[in-house]
Design an enzyme around this catalytic site. Structure first.
Site, PDB file in Angstrom:
ATOM      1  N   SER A  70       7.160  -3.916   7.667  1.00 17.34           N
ATOM      2  CA  SER A  70       6.700  -3.241   6.448  1.00 17.34           C
ATOM      3  C   SER A  70       7.261  -1.833   6.316  1.00 17.34           C
ATOM      4  O   SER A  70       7.418  -1.327   5.201  1.00 17.34           O
ATOM      5  CB  SER A  70       5.171  -3.177   6.429  1.00 17.34           C
ATOM      6  OG  SER A  70       4.640  -4.466   6.267  1.00 17.34           O
ATOM      7  N   GLN A  75       7.205   2.635  -0.033  1.00  9.61           N
ATOM      8  CA  GLN A  75       7.836   3.320  -1.164  1.00  9.61           C
ATOM      9  C   GLN A  75       7.295   4.731  -1.337  1.00  9.61           C
ATOM     10  O   GLN A  75       8.040   5.706  -1.356  1.00  9.61           O
ATOM     11  CB  GLN A  75       7.524   2.550  -2.462  1.00  9.61           C
ATOM     12  CG  GLN A  75       8.091   1.164  -2.529  1.00  9.61           C
ATOM     13  CD  GLN A  75       7.653   0.430  -3.796  1.00  9.61           C
ATOM     14  OE1 GLN A  75       6.668   0.806  -4.439  1.00  9.61           O
ATOM     15  NE2 GLN A  75       8.380  -0.612  -4.142  1.00  9.61           N
ATOM     16  N   GLU A 142      -1.023  10.748  -4.681  1.00  6.83           N
ATOM     17  CA  GLU A 142      -1.309   9.324  -4.899  1.00  6.83           C
ATOM     18  C   GLU A 142      -2.819   9.141  -4.979  1.00  6.83           C
ATOM     19  O   GLU A 142      -3.583  10.079  -4.737  1.00  6.83           O
ATOM     20  CB  GLU A 142      -0.741   8.479  -3.749  1.00  6.83           C
ATOM     21  CG  GLU A 142       0.772   8.359  -3.790  1.00  6.83           C
ATOM     22  CD  GLU A 142       1.313   7.394  -2.736  1.00  6.83           C
ATOM     23  OE1 GLU A 142       2.082   6.520  -3.091  1.00  6.83           O
ATOM     24  OE2 GLU A 142       0.933   7.519  -1.567  1.00  6.83           O
ATOM     25  N   HIS A 266      -3.288  -4.296  -3.109  1.00  2.94           N
ATOM     26  CA  HIS A 266      -2.702  -3.219  -3.915  1.00  2.94           C
ATOM     27  C   HIS A 266      -2.878  -3.564  -5.381  1.00  2.94           C
ATOM     28  O   HIS A 266      -2.593  -4.681  -5.808  1.00  2.94           O
ATOM     29  CB  HIS A 266      -1.216  -3.052  -3.582  1.00  2.94           C
ATOM     30  CG  HIS A 266      -0.672  -1.746  -4.072  1.00  2.94           C
ATOM     31  ND1 HIS A 266      -0.523  -1.450  -5.400  1.00  2.94           N
ATOM     32  CD2 HIS A 266      -0.282  -0.636  -3.390  1.00  2.94           C
ATOM     33  CE1 HIS A 266      -0.054  -0.230  -5.523  1.00  2.94           C
ATOM     34  NE2 HIS A 266       0.099   0.294  -4.322  1.00  2.94           N
ATOM     35  N   ARG A 315      -7.677   2.887  -4.143  1.00  4.57           N
ATOM     36  CA  ARG A 315      -7.117   1.565  -4.474  1.00  4.57           C
ATOM     37  C   ARG A 315      -8.158   0.485  -4.696  1.00  4.57           C
ATOM     38  O   ARG A 315      -7.991  -0.368  -5.563  1.00  4.57           O
ATOM     39  CB  ARG A 315      -6.197   1.125  -3.341  1.00  4.57           C
ATOM     40  CG  ARG A 315      -4.898   1.806  -3.455  1.00  4.57           C
ATOM     41  CD  ARG A 315      -3.925   1.337  -2.449  1.00  4.57           C
ATOM     42  NE  ARG A 315      -2.792   2.235  -2.595  1.00  4.57           N
ATOM     43  CZ  ARG A 315      -1.808   2.339  -1.735  1.00  4.57           C
ATOM     44  NH1 ARG A 315      -1.812   1.608  -0.654  1.00  4.57           N
ATOM     45  NH2 ARG A 315      -0.831   3.173  -1.942  1.00  4.57           N
ATOM     46  N   HIS A 376      -1.957  -6.178   0.564  1.00  5.15           N
ATOM     47  CA  HIS A 376      -1.043  -5.065   0.863  1.00  5.15           C
ATOM     48  C   HIS A 376      -1.201  -4.519   2.271  1.00  5.15           C
ATOM     49  O   HIS A 376      -0.222  -4.194   2.921  1.00  5.15           O
ATOM     50  CB  HIS A 376      -1.307  -3.953  -0.152  1.00  5.15           C
ATOM     51  CG  HIS A 376      -0.345  -2.805  -0.062  1.00  5.15           C
ATOM     52  ND1 HIS A 376       1.020  -2.977  -0.141  1.00  5.15           N
ATOM     53  CD2 HIS A 376      -0.553  -1.473   0.079  1.00  5.15           C
ATOM     54  CE1 HIS A 376       1.621  -1.798  -0.042  1.00  5.15           C
ATOM     55  NE2 HIS A 376       0.695  -0.872   0.112  1.00  5.15           N
ATOM     56  N   ARG A 411      -7.966   1.898   3.282  1.00  3.76           N
ATOM     57  CA  ARG A 411      -6.959   2.896   3.677  1.00  3.76           C
ATOM     58  C   ARG A 411      -6.636   3.825   2.505  1.00  3.76           C
ATOM     59  O   ARG A 411      -6.386   3.381   1.389  1.00  3.76           O
ATOM     60  CB  ARG A 411      -5.698   2.167   4.106  1.00  3.76           C
ATOM     61  CG  ARG A 411      -4.521   3.065   4.347  1.00  3.76           C
ATOM     62  CD  ARG A 411      -3.288   2.241   4.565  1.00  3.76           C
ATOM     63  NE  ARG A 411      -2.826   1.650   3.324  1.00  3.76           N
ATOM     64  CZ  ARG A 411      -1.588   1.785   2.845  1.00  3.76           C
ATOM     65  NH1 ARG A 411      -0.702   2.485   3.508  1.00  3.76           N
ATOM     66  NH2 ARG A 411      -1.239   1.222   1.722  1.00  3.76           N
TER      67      ARG A 411
END
Ligand SMILES: Cc1cc2nc3c(=O)[nH]c(=O)nc-3n(C[C@H](O)[C@H](O)[C@H](O)COP(=O)(O)OP(=O)(O)OC[C@H]3O[C@@H](n4cnc5c(N)ncnc54)[C@H](O)[C@@H]3O)c2cc1C
Length: 571
Positions: A70, A75, A142, A266, A315, A376, A411
């Site tokens: 991974s 990204q 983020e 995700h 998320r 994810h 997470r």
């Protein structure tokens, strides 16, 4: 490791025994080292490089090529309080909130305080992060972060750059007799000594010459850095190597597995149609960080009013809102609108994402992108303490296959690369100190039990479908029970003709982890973080501020236990 655990608890569902090892041909060759590191993502590579500076002989083995895993796909970036206006304390608070009361606060503190130095070391090693005009590392934001603290590289190619830098650092020392690297080496199971301590691994090497076929590698310590288990579901952002091999081998050897019910889906994975399975293209959260937003079929920005951070909420909150809208509107996706960011900005800031979208026929500068949640990240895994030790002496776990307690129920974005980096250092230092003080002797392997039947690889899709239906992004007691019934049927198939080999070993690993994940998810009757129960839609702090674990006993029966969590950061 000394963690207070409650007595063994009754299983919530009938569950087939989990074998203590997989069927494999006898070892045809042997090798040894001081330490074996399994996996070559950020966790394994960092740990091997750091160990090499301190111990005599390190053996790094990896399932396919060094860059698989991974890490190279990451990204968005890596989170660290590098900005003078930011602080580890702020990073800690955001992490605790994302983890909804189940984080281990000491582990999070280690992560956020040591993180900035570890990222600077990565830069010294050769990783080139994107820079602002003043030469400082550019930082973005983020979901779940209240500060700009995400360092990125190549726009949206952070993981690839980190992987490149670490592999080059490894190549620079590869001639060194202190480190040996074997690619195309799949670890099947752990070897344990008579006292239960880990003393090596069995592994299958597709190679030439001496190390070919199944062999045994012995060491004073084994570090599992084998990444996640995304391939347990029909659709995931994880690459094909993410079959949970390290977690499953640890489980079979008797190591404690914790928090496995918390799987991060995700929210924004490009939706390519119902029949699309395996690794799917991720549209990074950083795209929303730069101003893109979600809309439903009617063009309504449904994240507004849903959470104070709207499209940048943690998320689990975003994924849950998307799944609700999908249910209400009977759709299989929602839309991501990035058109207002403009073609030039999108191409410069997100070159890989734009290129991938165009390859698949979507232009983010002119079109809405269809997106839906997909698996994810595994927040749980092999339980470890603050220096990466598992419940088995000599066995360490690092990165996504570990459960340090840093992530709790969910997470925080970009904390996983950092976790691999920070804990790899801690593990390497602990092993080096223990080799020096003599508490990690070379041990002889006890005679293993016979391996159990393997699950043939042609059952993989059926297993993935069952996991997605019942133990996926939205769960219920009934659906979890149905999933467990399918897993039990697969486990009880009559002795099969499944050839021992990578496909059947990986599929068996997915089965064993699926059993544990489903057990933990069915017992947790509440909704929290990555665990969503339609039949128990509320968070229940009175009952469920606990962390759950599974250990497999000598007879293969899973034993469940739980212990109180810190509770800090709960909403
Ligand atoms: C598309 C995507 C985007 C992401 N974006 C981000 C991000 O922006 N920021 C962030 O922090 N995190 C991100 N993540 C998560 C992050 O990339 C991973 O959690 C992290 O890279 C895990 O690192 P690791 O070293 O633990 O495992 P990996 O990088 O997955 O490496 C595991 C290694 O183990 C090897 N292996 C597996 N099984 C065996 C076996 N049986 N024997 C031998 N070797 C084996 C694999 O081949 C591989 O080399 C992203 C993940 C994905 C999939």
């Amino acid at each position: 490791m000394t963690t207070p655990m409650s007595a063994s608890l009754a299983l919530p569902l009938p569950c087939a025994p989990i074998p203590r090892r997989l069927t494999a041909p006898p070892a045809g060759w042997t090798t040894d080292a001081d330490v074996i590191v399994v996996g070559s993502g950020i966790a394994g590579l960092t740990c091997a490089l750091r160990l090499r500076e301190q111990v005599g002989r390190v053996l790094l083995v990896t399932k396919t090529v060094l860059s698989a895993g991974s890490t190279a796909w990451a990204q968005g970036g890596i989170a660290a309080a590098l900005d003078p206006d930011d602080s580890p304390e702020d990073h800690l608070q955001d992490t605790l909130v994302a983890g909804v009361g189940l984080c281990d606060v000491d582990a999070v503190r280690a992560l956020v305080t040591e993180g900035p130095d570890r990222v600077r070391e990565l830069v010294s090693l050769g990783a080139e992060f994107d820079r602002a005009d003043d030469g400082e590392i550019k930082l973005t934001r983020e979901g779940g972060h209240h500060r700009d603290r995400i360092a990125h590289a190549g726009g949206d190619a952070t993981g690839a750059e980190i992987s490149r830098a670490l592999i080059e650092a490894l190549r620079r020392v590869q001639e060194d007799p202190g480190i040996e690297v074997i690619e195309h080496a799949l670890v099947v199971d752990l070897l344990t000594a008579a006292d239960g301590a880990a003393c090596g691994v069995t592994l299958h090497v597709i190679g030439e010459g001496q190390v070919d076929g199944v062999g045994a590698a012995f060491a004073r310590a084994v570090v599992l850095a084998t990444g996640g288990l995304g391939q347990i579901y029909t659709s995931t952002t994880n690459p094909p190597v993410a079959t949970g091999d390290g977690m499953a081998a640890a489980l079979r050897a008797g190591a404690r597995i914790t928090d496995l019910e918390f799987v991060q889906f995700h929210p924004t994975v490009l939706f390519l149609g119902e029949g699309s399975t395996g690794q799917q293209p991720l549209i990074s959260e950083a795209v929303r960080g730069e101003g893109a937003f979600l809309v439903d079929d009617a063009g309504r920005r449904f994240m507004q009013g849903e959470h104070p951070l709207a499209d940048l909420a943690p998320r689990d909150v975003v994924a849950r809102a998307i799944l609700r809208v999908m249910r209400e509107q009977d759709r299989d996706h929602v839309w991501l609108d990035a058109r207002h960011l403009g073609a030039d900005f999108l191409a410069e800031r997100f070159p890989s994402i734009v290129a991938r979208c165009r390859e698949l026929g979507f232009d983010p500068a002119t079109q809405l992108l269809p997106v839906a949640p997909a698996q994810h990240y595994a927040s749980g895994g092999v339980e470890t303490d603050l220096v990466g030790r598992s419940s088995i002496d000599g066995l360490y776990a690092c990165g996504e296959c570990a459960c340090t307690g840093v992530h709790g129920a969910n997470r925080l974005a970009s904390n996983s690369l950092l976790e691999g980096l920070v804990f790899a250092h801690r593990i390497a230092d602990d092993i080096a100190a223990r080799i020096l003080d003599g508490t990690l002797p070379l041990r002889e392997a006890a005679r293993g039990r016979d391996g159990a039947d393997l699950l043939d690889a042609h059952h993989r899709l059926g297993l993935q479908r069952a996991m997605t239906r019942g133990s996926g992004p939205v769960r219920s007691g009934e659906a979890l029970g149905e999933t467990m019934a399918v897993l039990n049927e697969l486990a009880a198939l009559p002795p099969s003709v499944a050839e021992p080999g990578p496909p059947s070993w990986e599929t068996s690993n997915l089965l064993h982890l699926g059993q544990v994940l489903t057990l933990l998810a069915s017992r947790r009757e509440e909704t929290r973080g990555g665990h969503v129960r339609l039949d128990h839609p509320d968070q229940d702090d009175e009952r469920w501020l606990v962390r759950q674990s599974v250990d497999v006993g000598p007879d293969g029966i899973p034993m469940m236990s739980e212990r109180p969590a810190d509770g800090k950061g709960r909403a």
